[in-house]
Design a protein around this motif. Structure first.
Motif, PDB file in Angstrom:
ATOM      1  N   THR A   1       0.863  -1.171   0.000  1.00 17.89           N
ATOM      2  CA  THR A   1       0.000   0.000   0.000  1.00 17.89           C
ATOM      3  C   THR A   1       0.905   1.228   0.000  1.00 17.89           C
ATOM      4  O   THR A   1       2.120   1.112   0.191  1.00 17.89           O
ATOM      5  CB  THR A   1      -0.938   0.022   1.221  1.00 17.89           C
ATOM      6  OG1 THR A   1      -1.829   1.134   1.110  1.00 17.89           O
ATOM      7  CG2 THR A   1      -0.160   0.161   2.511  1.00 17.89           C
ATOM      8  N   SER A   2       0.330   2.382  -0.193  1.00 19.91           N
ATOM      9  CA  SER A   2       1.138   3.599  -0.236  1.00 19.91           C
ATOM     10  C   SER A   2       0.737   4.615   0.824  1.00 19.91           C
ATOM     11  O   SER A   2       1.315   5.694   0.887  1.00 19.91           O
ATOM     12  CB  SER A   2       1.021   4.254  -1.623  1.00 19.91           C
ATOM     13  OG  SER A   2      -0.337   4.583  -1.894  1.00 19.91           O
ATOM     14  N   LYS A   3      -0.232   4.276   1.656  1.00 19.97           N
ATOM     15  CA  LYS A   3      -0.716   5.223   2.671  1.00 19.97           C
ATOM     16  C   LYS A   3      -0.729   4.527   4.027  1.00 19.97           C
ATOM     17  O   LYS A   3      -1.210   3.398   4.166  1.00 19.97           O
ATOM     18  CB  LYS A   3      -2.118   5.717   2.329  1.00 19.97           C
ATOM     19  CG  LYS A   3      -2.626   6.824   3.224  1.00 19.97           C
ATOM     20  CD  LYS A   3      -4.013   7.281   2.764  1.00 19.97           C
ATOM     21  CE  LYS A   3      -3.942   7.900   1.383  1.00 19.97           C
ATOM     22  NZ  LYS A   3      -5.264   8.436   0.952  1.00 19.97           N
ATOM     23  N   PHE A   4      -0.202   5.246   5.038  1.00 17.19           N
ATOM     24  CA  PHE A   4      -0.097   4.686   6.381  1.00 17.19           C
ATOM     25  C   PHE A   4      -0.537   5.722   7.408  1.00 17.19           C
ATOM     26  O   PHE A   4      -0.440   6.937   7.183  1.00 17.19           O
ATOM     27  CB  PHE A   4       1.345   4.250   6.679  1.00 17.19           C
ATOM     28  CG  PHE A   4       1.851   3.156   5.789  1.00 17.19           C
ATOM     29  CD1 PHE A   4       1.783   1.830   6.185  1.00 17.19           C
ATOM     30  CD2 PHE A   4       2.400   3.452   4.545  1.00 17.19           C
ATOM     31  CE1 PHE A   4       2.247   0.819   5.367  1.00 17.19           C
ATOM     32  CE2 PHE A   4       2.870   2.448   3.718  1.00 17.19           C
ATOM     33  CZ  PHE A   4       2.798   1.120   4.125  1.00 17.19           C
ATOM     34  N   PHE A   5      -1.000   5.224   8.546  1.00 13.62           N
ATOM     35  CA  PHE A   5      -1.402   6.091   9.650  1.00 13.62           C
ATOM     36  C   PHE A   5      -0.742   5.597  10.932  1.00 13.62           C
ATOM     37  O   PHE A   5      -0.754   4.401  11.219  1.00 13.62           O
ATOM     38  CB  PHE A   5      -2.929   6.082   9.846  1.00 13.62           C
ATOM     39  CG  PHE A   5      -3.677   6.697   8.696  1.00 13.62           C
ATOM     40  CD1 PHE A   5      -3.877   8.063   8.623  1.00 13.62           C
ATOM     41  CD2 PHE A   5      -4.185   5.896   7.683  1.00 13.62           C
ATOM     42  CE1 PHE A   5      -4.560   8.625   7.569  1.00 13.62           C
ATOM     43  CE2 PHE A   5      -4.871   6.450   6.626  1.00 13.62           C
ATOM     44  CZ  PHE A   5      -5.061   7.818   6.562  1.00 13.62           C
ATOM     45  N   LEU A   6      -0.164   6.536  11.686  1.00 11.25           N
ATOM     46  CA  LEU A   6       0.420   6.239  12.991  1.00 11.25           C
ATOM     47  C   LEU A   6      -0.439   6.904  14.047  1.00 11.25           C
ATOM     48  O   LEU A   6      -0.698   8.117  13.988  1.00 11.25           O
ATOM     49  CB  LEU A   6       1.858   6.756  13.071  1.00 11.25           C
ATOM     50  CG  LEU A   6       2.571   6.532  14.402  1.00 11.25           C
ATOM     51  CD1 LEU A   6       2.824   5.037  14.632  1.00 11.25           C
ATOM     52  CD2 LEU A   6       3.896   7.305  14.455  1.00 11.25           C
TER      53      LEU A   6
END
Length: 327
Positions: free
Chosen positions: A150-155
């Motif tokens: 994937t190309s989108k991440f959330f921390l």
């Protein structure tokens, strides 16, 4: 005629005042989701919308389209409505907002509620460099890796609703953080995502510890979807666009209604003036006919008198002429 015209003008003023009253908007309601705004796939969720005691109906919208209508039960201590979603899916994830109605007035729309569905993809791996044990002033970097791609991440940081960071990368995103303060300590998780509303399973928790904090029970990992609120950077722009569209629609509708009322009053005025002109014309023609008939009657009478006078003169002339035996 004047009384009818006055009644029409009064009706226009009353309707115009009613329109202006309709322009008044009620305060916005409160919207929230239970058990959370971040829900695991297949889990039910309730959306609540709360207004004043005078609210008679609630409307829920999803991504700008009408979703459902609810009416609160009478004689309840708190006036609110519940909208039930039996199973959370990618189709039910997104932006929600609600209105309430009181009498003939409609409230402003609530704040946007963003529902996120989790558990859609593989579980990412979260790590921190140089390590979870940090010292004050040190810089660290979180790395979130999702092999599925994937190309989108959330921390996310637990127990801090608005502490959400977004990163981009090919299968992996890094989140630099520091210099470290005591405010940075806590438990973190990451998610992978293909859009803002559909996320992967949460990673295993990583807890940043500062010497002397080991005994802090507030750092014990908890359910990552229970106390975190997702924040979208461009929500104010979308909300203002919604308000502008609603205001433009209201303004256009009100102008059309006013134009319609003006046309009705103008048509009625023209009809009344035409009727008055025709009435005057009929009266004038009637008077002319009466005068003509009177003139003819007088002329006829005068002619009859003249005939009688002529006959009388003729008879007098006949009597003045002597007969043959008069000499």
């Amino acid at each position: 005629m004047l009384s009818i015209l006055a009644a029409l003008l009064c009706m226009e003023l009353c309707l115009s005042q009613r329109i202006n009253t309709g322009k008044q908007t009620l305060p916005k309601p409160i919207i929230w989701a239970k058990p959370s705004s971040r829900v695991t796939k297949g889990t039910p969720v309730n959306i609540w919308c709360q207004g004043p005691q005078s609210a008679s109906a609630y409307q829920l919208y999803f991504e700008g389209s009408f979703f459902a209508l609810e009416k609160p039960k009478p004689r309840t201590s708190v006036s609110k409505a519940k909208f039930f979603i039996p199973q959370m899916t990618s189709n039910t994830a997104g932006r929600y907002y609600c209105f309430y109605q009181s009498g003939e007035l409609l409230s402003e729309h609530s704040e946007l509620l963003v529902l996120v569905v989790t558990g859609m993809y593989d579980t990412p791996n979260l790590s921190v460099h140089p390590g979870p044990d940090v010292t004050l002033g040190e810089n660290v970097t979180f790395s979130c890796l999702l092999e599925g791609g994937t190309s989108k991440f959330f921390l996310l940081k637990e127990r801090e609703p608005n502490h959400v960071q977004q990163g981009h990368g090919n299968k992996k995103a890094e989140f630099p953080m520091g210099p470290m303060t005591r405010a940075h300590r806590g438990t973190y998780r990451c998610f992978g995502s293909y859009n803002h509303h559909a996320w992967s399973f949460p990673s295993e928790p990583v807890t940043l510890l500062i010497p002397g904090d080991e005994g802090n029970t507030g750092l014990v990992p908890t359910d990552p979807t229970s106390s975190l609120v997702y924040w979208e950077d461009n929500l104010p722009t979308k909300e203002s666009g919604l308000q502008k569209g609603s205001a433009l629609w209201d303004h256009t509708t009100q102008n059309l209604i006013r134009i319609g009322l003006a046309c009705i009053v103008l048509t009625a005025l023209i009809c009344l003036l035409a009727e008055d002109w025709l009435s005057r014309k009929r009266d004038k023609e009637g008077n002319n006919r009466s005068a003509s008939w009177e003139c003819r009657r007088r002329l006829s009478l005068q002619c009859s008198l003249e005939e009688e006078q002529k006959d009388a003169i003729s008879m007098g002339g006949l009597k003045a002429i002597p007969g043959p035996g008069a000499i």
